[in-house]
Design a protein around this motif. Structure first.
Motif, short mmCIF file in Angstrom:
data_model
loop_
_atom_site.label_atom_id
_atom_site.label_comp_id
_atom_site.label_asym_id
_atom_site.label_seq_id
_atom_site.Cartn_x
_atom_site.Cartn_y
_atom_site.Cartn_z
N ASP A 1 2.01 6.52 16.27
CA ASP A 1 3.33 5.91 15.43
C ASP A 1 2.59 4.15 15.23
N ASP A 2 2.50 3.13 16.18
CA ASP A 2 2.36 2.18 16.14
C ASP A 2 1.27 1.95 15.69
N PHE A 3 0.21 2.32 15.91
CA PHE A 3 -1.25 2.34 15.11
C PHE A 3 -1.31 2.55 13.82
N ALA A 4 -0.37 3.54 13.34
CA ALA A 4 -0.09 4.25 11.97
C ALA A 4 0.47 2.94 11.02
N LYS A 5 0.97 2.26 12.06
CA LYS A 5 2.24 1.12 10.97
C LYS A 5 0.89 -0.28 11.04
N ALA A 6 0.78 -0.70 11.69
CA ALA A 6 -0.59 -1.50 12.35
C ALA A 6 -1.64 -1.24 11.74
N GLN A 7 -1.97 -0.24 11.08
CA GLN A 7 -3.14 -0.65 9.87
C GLN A 7 -2.27 -0.45 8.86
N ILE B 1 -0.86 -2.92 7.59
CA ILE B 1 -0.40 -3.92 7.90
C ILE B 1 -2.22 -4.82 7.33
N LEU B 2 -3.14 -3.87 8.01
CA LEU B 2 -3.79 -4.70 7.72
C LEU B 2 -5.50 -3.24 8.27
N PRO B 3 -5.04 -2.51 7.19
CA PRO B 3 -6.12 -1.82 6.24
C PRO B 3 -7.49 -1.41 6.90
N ILE C 1 -8.76 -0.47 15.13
CA ILE C 1 -7.66 0.81 14.61
C ILE C 1 -7.81 1.92 14.59
N PRO C 2 -8.50 2.43 13.45
CA PRO C 2 -9.39 3.37 13.43
C PRO C 2 -10.30 4.00 14.20
N LEU C 3 -10.70 2.93 15.32
CA LEU C 3 -11.60 3.90 16.33
C LEU C 3 -10.44 4.28 17.73
N LEU C 4 -9.44 3.53 17.48
CA LEU C 4 -9.08 4.06 18.56
C LEU C 4 -8.09 4.86 18.28
N ARG C 5 -7.62 5.18 17.13
CA ARG C 5 -6.54 6.68 16.39
C ARG C 5 -8.11 7.75 17.00
N LEU D 1 -3.26 -7.17 0.39
CA LEU D 1 -4.42 -6.37 0.45
C LEU D 1 -5.74 -5.90 0.24
N PRO D 2 -6.60 -5.47 0.97
CA PRO D 2 -7.97 -4.74 0.13
C PRO D 2 -7.52 -3.96 -0.21
N PRO D 3 -8.70 -3.77 -1.76
CA PRO D 3 -8.68 -2.42 -2.93
C PRO D 3 -8.65 -0.80 -1.22
N ALA D 4 -8.65 0.19 -1.62
CA ALA D 4 -9.13 1.23 -1.14
C ALA D 4 -10.75 1.32 -0.41
N GLU D 5 -11.32 1.09 0.63
CA GLU D 5 -12.67 1.32 1.21
C GLU D 5 -12.97 0.29 1.32
N GLY D 6 -11.82 -1.29 0.52
CA GLY D 6 -12.76 -2.54 0.46
C GLY D 6 -12.35 -3.45 1.61
N ASN D 7 -13.06 -4.17 1.94
CA ASN D 7 -13.48 -4.92 3.60
C ASN D 7 -12.91 -5.94 2.73
N LEU D 8 -11.86 -6.88 3.55
CA LEU D 8 -11.49 -8.17 3.06
C LEU D 8 -11.78 -9.54 4.58
#
Length: 420
Positions: A52-58, A60-62, A67-71, A316-323
């Motif tokens: 739940d914490d990781f989902a909330k963190a992601q 904020i910073l998609p 985070i995705p590696l931890l998940r 926020l970055p767009p889908a599949e984008g990285n800023l």
């Protein structure tokens, strides 16, 4: 599990020493708190709270790489292979890469979709022409360009100087005090502006004799110093990148995570973005009518500052984008050209912006060339060209900041064609 978590976090951005204070209520502060709480919950075996914490963190910073590696690791522990694959695919579609020899736990779910995306992230996109090369060991960070004269001005971190480079050769414009180098550089009406800092990477550095960072203006023709501005209230500032705006000069302070403004190119620095919001501010760009300033934080992405009201918002970055990991911004029409050396392979991006710069509509990769880009630093838009430091020689330093070679290959200035 703790070993796997630490391995994942090692892949996150670590560009700054994080000595500054981060406001816990800021986006970055909330992200770090949630990530830390999630890891604490994992240590206690509470995977539901952790996720739940990781989902909330992601949220904020998609584009966070950790985070995705931890998940994915937690999903694997719970034998939820489909969700683990989805988390890894999200990580890869943001442009990240993964060394399976260092993350062997993912071998059990690795498939052709993941492998194809990993290989795609490392393929070459676009092309670059070499404009110039600077021999010797310099570490080139800042640059300015005079196109009609084919004249480049480059900062040498190693030697603590600004160098003029033209088809006729290289000459020194100015040599700063021993141990002092310029990280930011700009040119305006024949005057060069440099953001200087006392750097341990610069010849003559003496940590026992600290030297305050300055905004130094000097003649591009003969190096004569015209003015120098510092901040006596905070002598420990470490100036980084600067922007010569339409009306004002802007400079980043990496020691405090702040952005400062020199109104009307005067003599008094004022704080535009105070400490607490950013970890390592770097790239700066102003819109056409000088009402909006964009700032990149290496760790948390892109921020928009309304120069009229002072309001700030993170985009926020767009889908599949990285800023994340962006070190330089330049305006091209209504879009932004970004140097992203926080990802490997390094990339040059075009950020397609909404009309009012409140949203990034698309992240386009203009150049991804593992054989050409080596820690690219700063660049400028010149008409429909982007001129930039493609090989800065930062890669000639080891993890301790020591030179791997005293005679590395030349620093390279490249140019890529932009399409209107």
């Amino acid at each position: 599990m703790k070993r796997l978590i630490l391995a994942a976090l090692a892949l996150s951005f670590t560009a700054s020493a994080q000595a500054q204070t981060v406001d816990p209520a800021s986006d970055l502060g909330q992200f770090r708190s949630l990530r830390g709480d999630g890891m604490t919950a994992l240590d206690k075996g509470d995977t539901a709270t952790a996720m739940d914490d990781f989902a909330k963190a992601q949220a904020i910073l998609p584009d966070s790489p950790s985070i995705p590696l931890l998940r994915a690791q937690v999903f694997l522990k719970e034998r939820r292979k489909t969700e683990a694959k989805a988390a890894l695919l999200d990580y890869l579609k943001r442009g990240n890469v993964l060394d399976l020899t260092q993350n062997t736990e993912f071998n059990t779910i690795w498939d052709s979709d993941l492998e194809n995306q990993l290989q795609l992230n490392q393929t070459t996109i676009g092309s670059m022409e070499g404009l110039a090369g600077l021999n010797g060991f310099n570490i080139v960070e800042g640059m300015a360009f005079v196109p009609d004269q084919q004249q480049l001005y480059l900062t040498s971190i190693h030697d603590g100087k600004v160098i003029a480079l033209s088809p006729q050769g290289a000459t020194d414009v100015i040599n700063f005090r021993p141990g002092v180098a310029a990280y930011g550089l700009g040119l305006r009406d024949g005057t060069l502006y440099a953001a200087t800092v006392h750097s341990r990477l610069t010849a003559g550095y003496d940590p026992a004799k600290p030297i305050a960072s300055k905004i130094v203006s000097f003649s591009a023709a003969d190096g004569k110093v015209l003015a120098a501005v510092t901040d006596p209230a905070k002598p420990d500032r470490e100036f980084g990148h600067l922007l010569l705006g339409k009306d004002d000069l802007y400079v980043t302070d990496t020691a405090h995570g702040e952005v400062l403004r020199l109104t009307d190119y005067g003599q008094t620095l004022e704080t535009l973005i105070p400490e607490g919001y950013m970890d390592n501010p770097q790239g700066l760009a102003e819109n056409a009518d000088a009402t909006v300033l964009m700032v990149t934080d290496f760790t948390s992405g892109l921020y928009r500052v309304d120069l009229t009201s002072g309001a700030m918002a993170r985009l926020l970055p767009p889908a599949e984008g990285n800023l994340l990991g962006i070190t330089s911004l330049s305006r091209y029409g209504n879009d932004l050209i970004a140097v992203q050396n926080g990802l490997k392979p390094n990339r040059i991006l075009r950020l397609h912006m909404s009309a009012d710069w409140t949203q990034v509509d698309q992240v386009e990769i203009l150049l991804r060339a593992p054989k050409s880009l080596a820690q690219p630093t700063q660049g400028v838009v010149n008409g429909d060209d982007f001129v930039f430091v493609a090989d800065s020689q930062w890669s000639n330093l080891d993890d301790r900041g020591n030179a791997k070679s005293d005679t590395p290959g030349p620093a390279v200035i490249g140019v890529i064609k932009l399409k209107p």
